[in-house]
Each structure stands twice: as structure tokens, then as C-alpha cells.
Design a protein around this motif. Sequence first.
Motif, PDB file in Angstrom:
ATOM      1  N   TYR A   1       0.829  -1.212   0.000  1.00 26.86           N
ATOM      2  CA  TYR A   1       0.000   0.000   0.000  1.00 26.86           C
ATOM      3  C   TYR A   1       0.865   1.265   0.000  1.00 26.86           C
ATOM      4  N   ILE A   2       1.910   1.246   0.811  1.00 29.48           N
ATOM      5  CA  ILE A   2       2.801   2.424   0.870  1.00 29.48           C
ATOM      6  C   ILE A   2       3.448   2.642  -0.502  1.00 29.48           C
ATOM      7  N   THR A   3       3.828   1.543  -1.146  1.00 28.31           N
ATOM      8  CA  THR A   3       4.427   1.647  -2.488  1.00 28.31           C
ATOM      9  C   THR A   3       3.409   2.231  -3.473  1.00 28.31           C
ATOM     10  N   PHE A   4       2.160   1.779  -3.337  1.00 25.60           N
ATOM     11  CA  PHE A   4       1.091   2.305  -4.205  1.00 25.60           C
ATOM     12  C   PHE A   4       0.938   3.826  -4.003  1.00 25.60           C
ATOM     13  N   VAL A   5       0.921   4.244  -2.739  1.00 23.53           N
ATOM     14  CA  VAL A   5       0.762   5.681  -2.437  1.00 23.53           C
ATOM     15  C   VAL A   5       1.936   6.470  -3.029  1.00 23.53           C
ATOM     16  N   GLY A   6       3.140   5.961  -2.804  1.00 23.93           N
ATOM     17  CA  GLY A   6       4.333   6.646  -3.328  1.00 23.93           C
ATOM     18  C   GLY A   6       4.282   6.775  -4.840  1.00 23.93           C
ATOM     19  N   SER A   7       3.783   5.732  -5.508  1.00 26.91           N
ATOM     20  CA  SER A   7       3.725   5.774  -6.977  1.00 26.91           C
ATOM     21  C   SER A   7       2.742   6.841  -7.461  1.00 26.91           C
ATOM     22  N   GLN A   8       1.712   7.122  -6.660  1.00 24.99           N
ATOM     23  CA  GLN A   8       0.753   8.167  -7.049  1.00 24.99           C
ATOM     24  C   GLN A   8       1.395   9.554  -6.989  1.00 24.99           C
ATOM     25  N   PHE A   9       2.465   9.656  -6.194  1.00 22.90           N
ATOM     26  CA  PHE A   9       3.170  10.936  -6.106  1.00 22.90           C
ATOM     27  C   PHE A   9       4.388  10.958  -7.040  1.00 22.90           C
ATOM     28  N   ARG A  10       4.408   9.987  -7.943  1.00 22.08           N
ATOM     29  CA  ARG A  10       5.461   9.885  -8.977  1.00 22.08           C
ATOM     30  C   ARG A  10       6.857   9.878  -8.360  1.00 22.08           C
ATOM     31  N   MET A  11       7.009   9.134  -7.282  1.00 17.10           N
ATOM     32  CA  MET A  11       8.322   9.047  -6.643  1.00 17.10           C
ATOM     33  C   MET A  11       9.220   8.111  -7.444  1.00 17.10           C
ATOM     34  N   ASP A  12      10.481   8.434  -7.481  1.00 16.37           N
ATOM     35  CA  ASP A  12      11.466   7.589  -8.121  1.00 16.37           C
ATOM     36  C   ASP A  12      11.513   6.241  -7.387  1.00 16.37           C
ATOM     37  N   SER A  13      11.628   5.137  -8.123  1.00 12.17           N
ATOM     38  CA  SER A  13      11.446   3.819  -7.495  1.00 12.17           C
ATOM     39  C   SER A  13      12.481   3.510  -6.404  1.00 12.17           C
ATOM     40  N   SER A  14      13.743   3.941  -6.611  1.00 10.87           N
ATOM     41  CA  SER A  14      14.744   3.648  -5.576  1.00 10.87           C
ATOM     42  C   SER A  14      14.486   4.486  -4.318  1.00 10.87           C
ATOM     43  N   LEU A  15      14.095   5.751  -4.536  1.00  2.42           N
ATOM     44  CA  LEU A  15      13.771   6.622  -3.397  1.00  2.42           C
ATOM     45  C   LEU A  15      12.544   6.071  -2.667  1.00  2.42           C
ATOM     46  N   LEU A  16      11.569   5.623  -3.441  1.00  2.05           N
ATOM     47  CA  LEU A  16      10.331   5.095  -2.843  1.00  2.05           C
ATOM     48  C   LEU A  16      10.639   3.861  -1.986  1.00  2.05           C
ATOM     49  N   LYS A  17      11.513   3.013  -2.493  1.00  8.32           N
ATOM     50  CA  LYS A  17      11.873   1.804  -1.750  1.00  8.32           C
ATOM     51  C   LYS A  17      12.535   2.179  -0.413  1.00  8.32           C
ATOM     52  N   ARG A  18      13.423   3.150  -0.491  1.00  6.14           N
ATOM     53  CA  ARG A  18      14.150   3.577   0.716  1.00  6.14           C
ATOM     54  C   ARG A  18      13.201   4.235   1.718  1.00  6.14           C
ATOM     55  N   ARG A  19      12.346   5.118   1.190  1.00  2.00           N
ATOM     56  CA  ARG A  19      11.415   5.833   2.075  1.00  2.00           C
ATOM     57  C   ARG A  19      10.385   4.873   2.688  1.00  2.00           C
ATOM     58  N   THR A  20       9.968   3.888   1.895  1.00  2.00           N
ATOM     59  CA  THR A  20       9.002   2.906   2.407  1.00  2.00           C
ATOM     60  C   THR A  20       9.608   2.168   3.598  1.00  2.00           C
ATOM     61  N   GLU A  21      10.838   1.770   3.435  1.00  2.00           N
ATOM     62  CA  GLU A  21      11.524   1.065   4.528  1.00  2.00           C
ATOM     63  C   GLU A  21      11.636   1.979   5.756  1.00  2.00           C
ATOM     64  N   ASP A  22      12.005   3.230   5.525  1.00  2.00           N
ATOM     65  CA  ASP A  22      12.172   4.191   6.636  1.00  2.00           C
ATOM     66  C   ASP A  22      10.871   4.353   7.428  1.00  2.00           C
ATOM     67  N   VAL A  23       9.786   4.631   6.699  1.00  2.00           N
ATOM     68  CA  VAL A  23       8.525   4.931   7.413  1.00  2.00           C
ATOM     69  C   VAL A  23       7.958   3.678   8.093  1.00  2.00           C
ATOM     70  N   LEU A  24       8.127   2.531   7.452  1.00  2.00           N
ATOM     71  CA  LEU A  24       7.601   1.308   8.076  1.00  2.00           C
ATOM     72  C   LEU A  24       8.379   0.974   9.348  1.00  2.00           C
ATOM     73  N   LYS A  25       9.676   1.215   9.313  1.00  2.00           N
ATOM     74  CA  LYS A  25      10.484   0.968  10.514  1.00  2.00           C
ATOM     75  C   LYS A  25      10.136   1.978  11.601  1.00  2.00           C
ATOM     76  N   ARG A  26       9.964   3.222  11.184  1.00  2.00           N
ATOM     77  CA  ARG A  26       9.680   4.287  12.158  1.00  2.00           C
ATOM     78  C   ARG A  26       8.346   4.046  12.861  1.00  2.00           C
ATOM     79  N   LEU A  27       7.401   3.507  12.120  1.00  2.00           N
ATOM     80  CA  LEU A  27       6.078   3.286  12.716  1.00  2.00           C
ATOM     81  C   LEU A  27       5.910   1.850  13.214  1.00  2.00           C
ATOM     82  N   ASP A  28       7.021   1.170  13.348  1.00  2.00           N
ATOM     83  CA  ASP A  28       7.023  -0.166  13.944  1.00  2.00           C
ATOM     84  C   ASP A  28       6.126  -1.149  13.169  1.00  2.00           C
TER      85      ASP A  28
END
Lengths: 303, 264
Positions: A99-126
Motif C-alpha cells: 500500500y505504501i508503495t502504491f501511495v508513493g507511486s501516485q506521487f510519482r516518486m522515483d522507485s529507488s527513493l520510494l523503496k528507501r522511504r518505504t523502509e524508513d517509514v515502516l520501521k519508524r512506525l514499527d
Amino acid sequence: MIAIETAGLCKQFKGKKMTRVDALKSLDLQIEAGEVFGFLGPNGAGKSTTIKLIMGLLKPSSGTASIMGVDSTLTDSRRQVGFLPENPAFYDYLSAEEYITFVGSQFRMDSSLLKRRTEDVLKRLDLWEARKRPMRGYSKGMVQRVGLAQTLVHDPDVYILDEPMSGLDPIGRALVKDIILDLKRRGKCVFFSTHITDDVEKVCDRVGVIVKGSLVAVDLVENIMRSGVEGYLVHLRLQDGAGRNFAGIEPLRVAGSTSEFYVSCSAFNAFMGEVNASGAEVALVETRRRDLEDFFLSLVNRP
Amino acid sequence: MLSIVTITLKGIFRDRIFQGIMVLSVLFIFIPSVASLSMRQVTELSTTLSLSLISFIMLLLAIFLGATSIWKDIERRYTFSVLSLPVSRSTYLVGRFLGIAIFMLIAALFLGSAAIVSIKIASLTYPPARPLLWSAIITSIVFDALKYIIVVAVAMTLATVSTSFFLPVFGAISTFLAGTVTQQVYDYLQTPSAQAAVSVVVRKSALVLYYLLPNLSGFDLKVHAIYAIPLNTQGLLLSAVYFLIYIGIVLSVGALLFARREMK
């Protein structure tokens, strides 16, 4: 720069028997970039209606709303926003990561940045451990955290959060407060609705109170806290004459050489003048104030 | 839009109701045996049963997916999250539709393959009087899929204004039933006996419905497939163009209605 603006925003709903319900009455609001704004109001006051109007989920009966200068009715107005709906629900057959990847894709995020940010936010929110599981198996608190994660993933300038603490345990609530304070430090604008005054007191710069569809107060939290000072509790250590009065004020309690006085704001200067002149030692001065909850209740209960 | 198509497909494949419907395809195994009970025209009967089974499964899928997809998103409040992203409502609607349409084509491929195996087994055991026209069978399956994609578009458009699933479900079923007979009704109303017997009001109303409702008879090629009748290429092309235009119109109306809908 103004991040969120409403001008004369009104919303009427059709009620029963051809009646009309004024859910929101001419709301004028300006929220600056970098500001944390708490939107307080009792249940049914119009908080969620306002947010839905700003997010373009509802059409205003009259007036306008805009985000970063872009009219809310346009899709582009949502490009710089992270939005958390009240009691959020997401495609429950997807995992949090999907779902987070889907949301990021709607904001036209670069795929490598999206992967990194997805990992960051999922870890941050446990949510990292549960990231591959379908969300239909998540608890309410976990879904709420997914909701917060999807607002953070694209690092927008504006955050609109409808009851972000709802459904969270004390640890989760503390985490959300931390996140909001972090966003504040990073100069992001956060607009969040709540009916819990403590949340506002701890994290907000400014607060707006909405009651029955009307904005009844907007002020800096600091001003409200300052104006709420009603008096002081003064502890004096007296070598002799414990129990004596100052400026006509009798002590509330006497314990050994220490006397405790309640001094109103207006009598404070005269009281302290006499105390100084007498040579008494001031052990402690406590401020007695109405808190934000009292301020909120006074507005809500106003006839 | 591609990501909306992708999540739509994921949602369908992970749905238990879909999995239940697809279990019906097990019935293809029994078709040659059942057809052999007829003692004659076994291959023709196998073809009829196979194409009818595909039609039935595709109808269930079209109603289930078309009518419930948007309605479920609104009912379960998924739309609050998705429509607050920088996604226009028309993109969302078309993305959901394309996801379902692609799935319908995949289902047609899967069911069609099972049908072809079933028909082949029957034809090897009981050779038909006329050789099988595989191109007609395959084209019939493809056009069947197109027919049900039209039903999906109608169901989704009805769901954009509906607050319950009754309108999209029963509206789609009614549209399907009416759509299969509009051409016959129209042809009948052109006859002199109908001109004399049917009132002007009814004839005009029927004419309005003829243009409003989808004409699905052009997509029914079962007779060609069963009796190995060569296909009319021009007729197929016309049906394909009609499919594109009708879908375009229906989805445009759906997008307009959905854009006006309040997400309370």
C-alpha cells in the motif's frame, strides 16, 4: 507562505423532511507553512467536514479552500499533502508495504527513493515486521500507523491529519506526538483535528475551536495558556509570625514556619511588595491557570 | 493509472468469492461425458455446453466485479484514502474498470483454454459431421468477454451513483437481459404487423431503449462456433467499434456522475 486557506467556506447537507443542516458556516482560516495547527471541537462540530472540503472529498456549498495556493477542487492541490482520514481504511488485501508503495507511486516518486522511504517509514512506525502481511489481519492501531506511514512516505510540505491519535495506545500516541514535533522542527505544516486538548497543548503552535459549524476562537496556544493564568500559590518561609497575612490575604495553610497563600493576579504586586518589605523568604511560587481543556469547555458551553 | 489497474488485479486474484466462482470451471472436465449422453452431435453439444459455461461464469464475474468494486470501495471507506491522493476520480474509475476488463480477458483465456481442451477431447472421441472451426470458437469466446466487459462498465457506472449494491447488481442483470433482446425487439417493431399492433408511445419508448441499452446480440457468436459457420469480418469489426464507442460513452457518463458524488 500560506499552506492551507479557506475563505467563506460553507457546507450544507440535506436533512430529513427537506430540511437543511449547516455543517459548516463561513469558515475563514489561514494556516502558515511551518505551523502546527490544532483543530479542536466536540463530536459533530464540523472538523471532519472541514477536512473533507479541504481535501476535495466534499464540494463546498459556497466559499473556497486551497492548499499551497491551489484550489482544493483540483487534483493538483493534493500533490503536496499527506492526508490521514478519520478511522482510516485501506485495501485490506494489500500488505502495508504494497500500500505504501502504491501511495508513493501516485506521487510519482522515483522507485529507488520510494523503496528507501518505504523502509524508513515502516520501521519508524514499527510496522517493518508486519510489512508483508495483508492488512486485513492488522489491529486498529496498526492500521492507524499505516495511515501515518502513507502520509510520510513522499515527505510532503503539508500534513492534514483527522484524529491522528485515535485508536492508538499510549506508546502510539507518544510516537505520533514525536512525529508531529519532528515535522514542526523540519518546517512542515501540520493541520490536525482532535477533541483531546492535551494533544494540542503539547504540540501545536496555534489552535482553532469549532463549535456547531462555526469557528469560535483562533489563537496561539501560548496566548491561551498565558491568558488562562488566574493566580499564584505562594509558599513563604517566615522566621516569626507564621500565619500572619500580607496585603490583607490570609494564608491557606500553615505548616511550621511555612505559610501557603493563594494570591490573585490583581493582588500579586501588592502582596509581593509587602512580602519583600517584611523580609520573608519566598520558598515557591506556583502558577494557577485554566488549562486548554477549561478554555475549550468554556467555549463549547458558552450559550 | 497503471498502479490502480495493478491493485485492482491483485484485489480480484486475492478475493475468495472470485476463487469460488472459478471453481465452477472444474465442470469443464465433465462436459465430454455429459455430451456423449446425447448419442449424436456430441462435439456440437460439447461446444454448446463449453461456451454456455464460459458465458455463465463470465456473467457471474461481470456482475460480482462490476457491481461491487466501486460500491465496496465507498462502503468500506477506501475511497477516502485513495481519492485524497493526487488521483482524479475519472482516473480512479477508469483504472478500476481497466483492471476488471483485463481480468475478464485473462479469465476468458483461462476458461477458453479449458473449453478448447474439452471440445477437442469430444471431437476426437466422436468426430463431428462438419470439421470444427477453431477460429469461430476462439472469436466467440473473445466476443463473449467483450460483451461482459460492457456489462461491467454499465454496473460500474450505476455504482458511481448508488448508495447500496442493489442498483448496480440488479441494474447490471437487467441491462444484460434487456441487452440480449433489444435487436430482436427492434427488428420486430419494424415489421408491418408490429406497426399496426403496437402503439406509437410504446414504439418510441422501445426505440429510445434500443439506443440507450447496449446491443449485446452482435457479440453472440455461439451459433457460428457450434455449427462451424464462417464469420463475417465486417460484422465483427462493427461490433468491436460499437464496443469501444459504447464503453467510452458509458464510462464518460460514469466519470461525470462520480466527480459530482460527495464522499461523506
